[in-house]
Design a protein around this motif. Structure first.
Motif, mmCIF file in Angstrom:
data_model
loop_
_atom_site.group_PDB
_atom_site.id
_atom_site.type_symbol
_atom_site.label_atom_id
_atom_site.label_comp_id
_atom_site.label_asym_id
_atom_site.label_seq_id
_atom_site.Cartn_x
_atom_site.Cartn_y
_atom_site.Cartn_z
ATOM 1 N N PRO A 1 -21.340 80.931 43.050
ATOM 2 C CA PRO A 1 -21.446 79.556 43.533
ATOM 3 C C PRO A 1 -20.590 79.323 44.772
ATOM 4 N N LYS A 2 -20.983 78.344 45.562
ATOM 5 C CA LYS A 2 -20.246 77.955 46.764
ATOM 6 C C LYS A 2 -19.348 76.767 46.415
ATOM 7 N N GLU A 3 -18.029 77.004 46.421
ATOM 8 C CA GLU A 3 -17.089 75.918 46.158
ATOM 9 C C GLU A 3 -16.981 75.044 47.395
ATOM 10 N N PHE A 4 -16.998 73.736 47.204
ATOM 11 C CA PHE A 4 -16.822 72.843 48.347
ATOM 12 C C PHE A 4 -16.207 71.520 47.916
ATOM 13 N N THR A 5 -15.640 70.829 48.877
ATOM 14 C CA THR A 5 -15.117 69.481 48.672
ATOM 15 C C THR A 5 -15.637 68.609 49.810
ATOM 16 N N VAL A 6 -15.517 67.309 49.646
ATOM 17 C CA VAL A 6 -15.859 66.396 50.737
ATOM 18 C C VAL A 6 -14.639 65.527 51.028
ATOM 19 N N SER A 7 -14.538 65.030 52.245
ATOM 20 C CA SER A 7 -13.355 64.268 52.644
ATOM 21 C C SER A 7 -13.528 62.774 52.427
ATOM 22 N N GLU A 8 -14.759 62.371 52.095
ATOM 23 C CA GLU A 8 -15.038 60.944 51.953
ATOM 24 C C GLU A 8 -15.929 60.732 50.731
ATOM 25 N N THR A 9 -15.609 59.748 49.891
ATOM 26 C CA THR A 9 -16.460 59.416 48.748
ATOM 27 C C THR A 9 -17.648 58.617 49.253
ATOM 28 N N LYS A 10 -18.828 59.222 49.143
ATOM 29 C CA LYS A 10 -20.061 58.550 49.571
ATOM 30 C C LYS A 10 -21.255 59.382 49.121
ATOM 31 N N GLU A 11 -22.452 58.931 49.444
ATOM 32 C CA GLU A 11 -23.656 59.654 49.081
ATOM 33 C C GLU A 11 -23.932 60.740 50.118
ATOM 34 N N TYR A 12 -24.212 61.958 49.637
ATOM 35 C CA TYR A 12 -24.515 63.090 50.506
ATOM 36 C C TYR A 12 -25.899 63.625 50.159
ATOM 37 N N SER A 13 -26.526 64.255 51.119
ATOM 38 C CA SER A 13 -27.813 64.900 50.894
ATOM 39 C C SER A 13 -27.568 66.393 50.745
ATOM 40 N N LEU A 14 -27.750 66.904 49.511
ATOM 41 C CA LEU A 14 -27.526 68.324 49.244
ATOM 42 C C LEU A 14 -28.849 69.077 49.268
ATOM 43 N N CYS A 15 -28.780 70.343 49.623
ATOM 44 C CA CYS A 15 -29.985 71.174 49.758
ATOM 45 C C CYS A 15 -30.554 71.566 48.408
ATOM 46 N N ASP A 16 -31.827 71.281 48.200
ATOM 47 C CA ASP A 16 -32.563 71.674 46.998
ATOM 48 C C ASP A 16 -33.326 72.977 47.207
#
Ligand code: FES
Length: 67
Positions: A36-51
């Motif tokens: 798996p690819k570990e990741f974090t985001v810097s802002e709490t919001k809605e993101y579009s992730l790749c399906d």
């Protein structure tokens, strides 16, 4: 897929395509060469992730699904 992510929280994006837990790793990659690819985001919001797993900007959608 659009999903709300929390700032600073660690997420694990499924790169193998076998997870039944949407786009997140659920351990189904065991026995494959994928991790798996570990990741974090810097802002709490809605993101579009790749399906579709075609993005060149894992884990985010870059529009490759429509090409
Ligand atoms: S289940 Fe796909 S990378 Fe873990």
């Amino acid at each position: 897929m659009a999903i709300k992510l929390e700032a600073g929280k660690k997420y694990y994006y499924c790169t193998c395509g076998k997870s039944s837990d949407e786009v997140f790793c659920n351990g189904a990659h065991k026995g494959t060469s994928f991790t798996p690819k570990e990741f974090t985001v810097s802002e709490t919001k809605e993101y579009s992730l790749c399906d579709c797993k075609k993005t060149s900007n894992i884990p985010f959608c870059d529009g490759s699904h429509s090409k």
